[in-house]
Write a protein that holds these residues in place. Structure first.
Motif, short mmCIF file in Angstrom:
data_model
loop_
_atom_site.label_atom_id
_atom_site.label_comp_id
_atom_site.label_asym_id
_atom_site.label_seq_id
_atom_site.Cartn_x
_atom_site.Cartn_y
_atom_site.Cartn_z
N ARG A 219 8.60 -3.29 -0.15
CA ARG A 219 8.24 -2.19 0.74
C ARG A 219 9.49 -1.46 1.25
NH1 ARG A 219 7.10 -1.04 6.20
NH2 ARG A 219 5.27 0.33 6.45
N HIS B 154 0.31 4.25 0.44
CA HIS B 154 0.04 5.23 1.50
C HIS B 154 0.66 4.80 2.84
CE1 HIS B 154 -3.44 6.09 -1.34
NE2 HIS B 154 -2.63 7.13 -1.41
N ASP B 155 0.72 3.49 3.06
CA ASP B 155 1.44 3.00 4.25
C ASP B 155 2.91 3.37 4.17
OD1 ASP B 155 -0.85 1.94 5.30
OD2 ASP B 155 -0.44 -0.12 4.64
N ASN C 114 0.86 -1.18 0.00
CA ASN C 114 0.00 0.00 0.00
C ASN C 114 0.89 1.23 0.00
OD1 ASN C 114 -1.57 2.29 0.99
ND2 ASN C 114 -3.18 0.80 1.41
N ASN D 12 -3.21 -1.60 -4.26
CA ASN D 12 -1.86 -2.01 -3.90
C ASN D 12 -1.02 -2.24 -5.16
OD1 ASN D 12 -2.54 -1.96 -1.22
ND2 ASN D 12 -2.77 -4.17 -1.01
#
Length: 357
Positions: free
Chosen positions: A235, A200-201, A198, A230
């Motif tokens: 990440r 935004h995470d 994600n 997603n």
């Protein structure tokens, strides 16, 4: 009436913008592509002067009137138009008077996208060449560094605790520093771990780190599009990429003592976007914008290359690493800067088959 509806239906399916004006240079028809190009609705502008929609910069404003008066068709390449919303576009266009002399047909081909794609391809190619050169140089540098370090360790054992041991310690410390610098130039050696992420995470994690490092003195503004799905990526690498850019922004704000310092994080969906030679139906557009002093014009075209920096204590590796990591995700990083506004834009593909390749 049936023929007219059929005629408009065909023109509305064209990707080429078609504009029809009468003898008074008033708009009588725009197809769908023209409405998108000029950022107008046909229902609102029909019957109005064409100059209400756009004006040609550095061009003869009376050329259209001359074309219809003298039945004189013409074509222009790389013309600059300023739209009614003050945006500027680059176009090729052809003007052709109708057989009855009562109208002009203007066919317009927007070039900004083609120019951007060509520029991005050249930049990506230059960066790939630079990365290959760095890899070759790095291996040639690391091999003798290992020998120098080993020799210094052996000498250190011979010297024991004598005054000369200080020199061997300096040699070992400096070779370690150079080895770490080369490793940073090569980028991460751990393969990317592809998972749904994600965006935004990732941005919230970066915002939290920057907020703490700034001592809560910089206003972090958010403008997110929650509909972004997603993406498939690593990440940790995405956090590192965005953190490199955000830290540069923070350092510029702090060092320039910018009043009311601000970093703005924005996300949007971008449709039908081309990166290199790959066309993507959907990409995530991430923008990091600060209100600092801006990047010097002499550096702006080279900031993604290693060892290019405007800061005395900078290494010039952060943005090069960012571009490398985003490229591994099939994405692209662009930058625009002027005093009071520096904006980095990241484009990350959302089509999973490409991200997993």
């Amino acid at each position: 009436m049936v023929e007219q509806i059929h005629y408009k239906h065909i023109l509305d399916r064209l990707v080429t913008a078609v504009i029809l004006v009468d003898t008074h240079l008033k708009l009588s028809y725009l197809n769908s592509a023209a409405e998108v190009l000029l950022c107008v609705s046909g229902d609102q502008v029909l019957g109005r002067k064409i100059s209400d929609c756009f004006e040609e910069l550095d061009g003869d404003q009376n050329q259209l009137a001359s074309a219809i008066a003298n039945n004189n068709p013409y074509t222009k390449r790389h013309a600059k138009w300023r739209l009614h919303n003050n945006n500027e576009i680059t176009v090729d266009y052809s003007v052709d008077p109708s057989a009855d002399g009562n109208s002009l047909v203007i066919e317009v081909q927007p070039l900004d996208r083609l120019i951007r794609i060509s520029k991005d391809e050249a930049m990506l190619s230059a960066q790939e060449t630079s990365r290959n050169l760095i890899r070759s140089m790095a291996h040639e540098i690391k091999n003798p560094l290992g020998g120098i370090r080993g020799a210094a360790q052996l000498l250190g054992r011979e010297f024991g605790e004598s005054d000369l041991s200080e020199y061997t310690r300096i040699i070992i410390d400096e070779t370690d520093r150079l080895r770490d610098l080369v490793d940073r130039m090569l980028g991460p050696r751990i393969p990317a771990e592809r998972k749904p992420v994600n965006v935004h995470d990732v941005l919230e994690h970066v915002a939290s780190v920057i907020d703490v490092e700034a001592g809560h003195t910089v206003h972090i503004q958010r403008d997110y599009d929650p509909s972004i799905p997603n993406l498939i990526g690593d990440r940790g690498q995405l956090i590192q990429s965005l953190l490199n850019i955000s830290r540069n922004a923070l350092q510029a704000l702090m060092e320039s003592n910018t009043p009311s310092p601000q970093i703005k994080l924005t996300t949007r969906i971008q449709r039908r976007f081309t990166i290199g030679r790959h066309h993507h139906p959907l990409v995530a557009r991430v923008e990091i914008c600060d209100n600092g002093p801006g990047i010097p014009p002499a550096l702006i075209s080279n900031i993604f290359f290693p060892m290019i920096t405007g800061r005395a204590e900078g290494t010039g590796l952060g943005l090069a690493i960012t571009q490398n990591l985003i490229s591994q995700h099939g994405g692209l990083v662009e930058c625009q800067s002027e005093p009071g506004k520096t904006e980095f834009t990241l484009y990350l593909p959302l089509d999973e088959h490409y991200a997993e390749a």
